[in-house]
Design an enzyme around this catalytic site. Structure first.
Site, PDB file in Angstrom:
ATOM      1  N   GLY A  21      -3.184   1.532  -1.629  1.00 15.89           N
ATOM      2  CA  GLY A  21      -2.150   0.534  -1.889  1.00 15.89           C
ATOM      3  C   GLY A  21      -1.852   0.394  -3.360  1.00 15.89           C
ATOM      4  O   GLY A  21      -2.408   1.106  -4.190  1.00 15.89           O
ATOM      5  N   PHE A  59      -2.714  -1.701  -5.462  1.00 16.18           N
ATOM      6  CA  PHE A  59      -3.785  -2.108  -6.360  1.00 16.18           C
ATOM      7  C   PHE A  59      -5.089  -1.373  -6.130  1.00 16.18           C
ATOM      8  O   PHE A  59      -6.094  -1.698  -6.730  1.00 16.18           O
ATOM      9  CB  PHE A  59      -4.020  -3.612  -6.256  1.00 16.18           C
ATOM     10  N   GLY A  60      -5.108  -0.441  -5.228  1.00 22.31           N
ATOM     11  CA  GLY A  60      -6.360   0.283  -5.021  1.00 22.31           C
ATOM     12  C   GLY A  60      -6.482   0.760  -3.587  1.00 22.31           C
ATOM     13  O   GLY A  60      -5.529   0.713  -2.807  1.00 22.31           O
ATOM     14  N   VAL A 100      -7.803   0.847   0.303  1.00 22.71           N
ATOM     15  CA  VAL A 100      -8.093  -0.140   1.339  1.00 22.71           C
ATOM     16  C   VAL A 100      -8.833   0.559   2.476  1.00 22.71           C
ATOM     17  O   VAL A 100      -8.382   1.595   2.972  1.00 22.71           O
ATOM     18  CB  VAL A 100      -6.802  -0.775   1.902  1.00 22.71           C
ATOM     19  N   LYS A 129     -10.408  -4.257   0.406  1.00 27.96           N
ATOM     20  CA  LYS A 129      -9.545  -3.730  -0.654  1.00 27.96           C
ATOM     21  C   LYS A 129     -10.363  -3.588  -1.924  1.00 27.96           C
ATOM     22  O   LYS A 129     -10.980  -4.544  -2.378  1.00 27.96           O
ATOM     23  CB  LYS A 129      -8.373  -4.701  -0.849  1.00 27.96           C
ATOM     24  N   ASP A 158       4.561  -9.937  -5.931  1.00 27.04           N
ATOM     25  CA  ASP A 158       4.679  -8.550  -5.481  1.00 27.04           C
ATOM     26  C   ASP A 158       5.051  -8.502  -4.003  1.00 27.04           C
ATOM     27  O   ASP A 158       4.358  -7.900  -3.195  1.00 27.04           O
ATOM     28  CB  ASP A 158       3.373  -7.794  -5.751  1.00 27.04           C
ATOM     29  N   LEU A 181      -7.674   3.181   4.938  1.00 29.86           N
ATOM     30  CA  LEU A 181      -6.415   2.762   5.564  1.00 29.86           C
ATOM     31  C   LEU A 181      -5.229   3.109   4.682  1.00 29.86           C
ATOM     32  O   LEU A 181      -4.137   3.319   5.152  1.00 29.86           O
ATOM     33  CB  LEU A 181      -6.422   1.249   5.802  1.00 29.86           C
ATOM     34  N   GLY A 182      -5.472   3.121   3.396  1.00 24.38           N
ATOM     35  CA  GLY A 182      -4.340   3.450   2.530  1.00 24.38           C
ATOM     36  C   GLY A 182      -4.695   3.327   1.072  1.00 24.38           C
ATOM     37  O   GLY A 182      -5.717   2.787   0.689  1.00 24.38           O
TER      38      GLY A 182
END
Ligand code: NAG
Ligand code: NAG
Ligand code: NAG
Ligand code: NAG
Ligand code: NAG
Ligand code: NAG
Ligand code: NAG
Ligand code: NAG
Length: 659
Positions: A358, A360-361, A363, A377, A473, A355-356
């Site tokens: 992000g 932090f890592g 997803v 995630k 965040d 999905l992406g």
């Protein structure tokens, strides 16, 4: 003769109606259990008192001596009586670095102090930091650090006057002064038997607390000598005396092994020679030699069987997935997914399900066997220790539930990779609906609703729980839209992971460039106000349809906040509004939202509104009076921008940009 004999008897009966309290328990047994007041989860286990129940997620227990101590002659007297007590305790966690709880010695008017929380604060206090005067006085042996209550460290002793926050001049790191006057630290959370002495000197309003491992005889200098006449306010005529402790998710055994008390002189000396010892290694110390031999033989046989059968399986598991589970992991969260489950759900972490990438890592989208869609995630971390500390923290957040937060469903760890499983949000993140040229542009009504949703979610994090949770965040890509296009805040607490992993003495700033409050460029730790700042940036983004920093724009327009603030100072704030949604909004409302964004971005954290106030502006009825009050802060914002501009510290280097 007879009258002469009666005189002393009558004097005794009428002059001192209350009996003195003197006792010594070198150990406890079943008949003591029926005599003592054992409240909730407290119980006699073997020869000791256990205060909390390991199998309950939220547990507290108290034990009181059934006879109350007479502490004052009348309720409005300021004369306070004295007593002396000594006891041996042991605090042993299952996981040595899980959050600590500790225990407290208590003097209380009631065996059930009002407002006590079941899971925290020794099962004695509420979350209120402001002390109200009530007859409750405790000496805490605290094995955890609550910075919000100014705890000095995670292993301290403190005087608590009806307040979870210890008296600042009555708290010390656990330890004792040896005969040469040097301080020797005492670790209270490793199960060792610790003896404590408390001298309560009523006439002097003085409490002396001394502790030492049982092998050490009583140090002559007390650890704490707290003297303050206000003690009298926290004492009632008759008070129960005892111990209290509580716990949440993590097992910590708080034990009282022996106890003596006297309200007429010095408490009797406890004979410590035969006390049981509780430590992780000697868990079976109370078994007989025969039993140990039997168990040893059985274990060897069992071990051989296991080894032969298990080795093959172990190797297979180890090689195939390296998904070894450590004991501590089972403590966290309601659901631990297996790596296999998640691998299947995400089609082997296939690129098609990505999905992406992000902050932090990665997803992935996943589908569980029951057809529920989830987002997985994957967070990589370079240290297992960092992960562990982080999980301890975030596990307590697993309890957070709010319609405007993305719900966490579970987790999995493989090596140093943590996989967090969340509800899947079909409409993706907010930024995709407002920046650049989205397929469908989110209209003003939708935007306003999402802002209100997120404000409520953040308000819940800040105020809705017994602990303030700082998100750290907040940005439009962390705001997700559910199937009804309602906003939900994701990734709360995640930013903290990168602090735990940081090298000691270097406080890394965690967050995202453009959303960071200016005070974070200096030494200040993130606060609720720094979240408000980031939220303010999001408000401006949404209203203006622009990223916080646009490198393509003319120089004076690059930084969104400065640009909007300029417009505001020129009295043309509405010119900053997103041109693409012109005509969809009432001008006054747009103006109010922009001003709210600026107020949240006030350079001085003290002047920012709280999320509660923000919610009243965004959710409250259109022309409510609240906005005026909140937005009045803006005048000051306008003044102070002249000098430095609430800079976005675009050039500050130590920013975390992670994958
Ligand atoms: C418990 O201990 C007390 C002394 O502390 C003793 O008098 C009593 O008999 C014991 N009771 C039991 C059931 O062992
Ligand atoms: C702990 O609590 C559980 C469930 O509430 C109960 O079944 C169990 O007996 C308790 N254990 C002890 C030792 O009191
Ligand atoms: C204590 O208060 C009561 C009334 O509340 C009063 O009658 C009495 O005189 C007071 N005693 C002292 C010693 O002040
Ligand atoms: C102490 O507890 C008694 C009941 O046990 C109650 O009547 C009294 O009001 C309490 N005192 C205070 C100061 O709370
Ligand atoms: C204590 O918790 C309650 C509800 O959980 C909350 O309403 C209150 O604001 C909290 N108080 C403090 C001082 O945190
Ligand atoms: C007291 O502690 C200090 C530091 O641990 C040590 O050097 C000293 O020898 C101790 N004194 C005695 C009398 O044990
Ligand atoms: C408490 O400690 C102080 C300082 O060591 C000492 O002067 C005082 O006598 C002690 N009080 C009691 C009641 O032991
Ligand atoms: C302490 O207890 C042990 C055995 O329980 C006994 O032998 C010893 O004499 C006792 N010590 C004192 C000082 O009473």
């Amino acid at each position: 003769m007879l009258p002469l004999l009666l005189v002393p008897l009558f004097t005794f009966l009428f002059v001192s109606p209350s009996l003195s309290v003197n006792f010594l328990y070198n150990s406890f047994n079943a008949s003591d259990a029926s005599y003592l007041e054992l409240i909730n989860d407290a119980r006699v286990e073997g020869s000791v008192i256990r205060l909390t129940n390991d199998s309950n997620q939220f547990s507290f227990g108290r034990v009181f001596y059934p006879t109350r101590l007479t502490m004052k002659p009348t309720s409005n007297s300021t004369a306070v009586a004295s007593f002396s007590t000594s006891f041996v305790f042991s605090i042993l966690p299952d996981i040595s670095d899980s959050p600590g709880f500790g225990l407290a010695f208590v003097l209380s008017n009631s065996t059930s102090p009002p407002g006590a929380l079941a899971s925290q604060y020794f099962g004695l206090f509420s979350n209120a930091t402001v002390p109200s005067v009530a007859p409750l006085l405790a000496v805490e042996f605290d094995t955890g650090q609550n910075p919000e209550f100014n705890d000095i460290d995670g292993n301290h002793v403190g005087i608590d006057l009806n307040n979870i926050e210890s008296e600042s001049d009555g708290t010390q790191t656990a330890g004792y002064y040896n005969s040469s006057g040097d301080f020797v630290a005492v670790e209270m959370r490793n199960g060792q038997n610790i003896r404590a002495w408390i001298e309560f000197d009523g006439p002097q309003f003085e409490i002396n607390v001394t502790i030492a491992p049982v092998a050490v005889s009583k140090p002559s200098r007390p650890l704490i000598s707290y003297r303050n006449p206000k003690i009298a306010n926290y004492v009632s005529t008759e008070m129960y005396v005892g111990f209290s402790a509580s716990k949440t998710n993590w097992v910590e055994a708080q034990r009282i092994l022996a106890w003596s008390l006297s309200d007429t002189g010095v408490a009797a000396d406890i004979n410590t020679t035969n006390l049981p010892v509780f430590s992780p290694e000697t868990a079976s110390s109370s078994l007989s030699a025969g039993a140990i031999a039997g168990i040893a033989i059985a274990s060897v046989v069992f071990l051989l069987i296991c080894l032969s059968g298990g080795y093959w399986f172990w190797r297979k598991t180890k090689i195939e997935e390296e998904d070894e589970i450590e004991d501590w992991e089972l403590e966290y969260w309601p659901h631990r997914f297996s790596y296999e489950e998640l691998k299947q759900a995400t089609d082997g972490f296939s690129k098609n399900e990505l999905l992406g990438l992000g902050g932090f890592g990665r997803v992935y989208r996943g589908t569980l066997p029951n057809n529920t869609q989830v987002a997985v995630k994957c967070v990589n971390h370079d240290s297992k220790q960092g992960l562990r500390e982080f999980m301890a923290e975030i596990a307590s957040m697993g309890r957070l539930q709010h319609i405007n937060l993305v719900q966490m469903r579970g987790w999995c760890r493989k090596g140093n990779e943590l996989m967090l499983v969340y509800d899947f949000m079909p409409n993706g993140s907010l930024n995709r609906w407002i920046f650049d040229n989205p397929k469908t542009l989110l209209g003003w009504e939708g935007r306003r609703r999402v802002l209100a949703d997120v404000a409520e979610g953040l308000n819940y994090l800040h105020q809705g729980w017994d602990k303030v949770v700082i998100h750290r965040d907040i940005k439009s890509s962390n705001i997700l839209l559910d199937s009804e296009m309602r906003g939900r805040l994701g990734d709360f607490g995640l930013a903290k992971l990168y602090e735990h992993g940081a090298a000691p003495n270097t406080t890394r700033v965690v967050g995202t460039l453009g959303y960071l409050a200016p005070e974070l460029a200096t030494v200040t730790a993130p606060t609720a106000a720094s979240d408000v700042y980031s939220f303010g940036v999001v408000v401006l983004e949404v209203a203006c349809g622009r990223r916080p920093i646009e490198t393509w724009a003319a120089e004076e327009e690059q930084v969104l906040i400065d640009w909007v603030r300029e417009k505001y100072l020129d009295g043309r704030v509405c010119e900053a509004a997103d041109k693409r949604i012109a005509g969809q909004y009432v001008v006054e409302e747009m103006e109010r939202v922009l001003k709210l964004g600026l107020a949240c971005c006030h350079p001085d954290p003290q002047h920012r509104p709280t999320m509660k106030e923000v919610v009243t502006v965004l959710v409250g009825e259109e022309a409510a009076a609240a906005p005026a009050a909140v937005l009045s802060e803006l005048a000051q914002a306008g003044e102070s921008v002249g000098c430095s501009g609430g800079d976005t510290n675009a050039e500050e280097p130590p920013l975390q940009s992670t994958v």
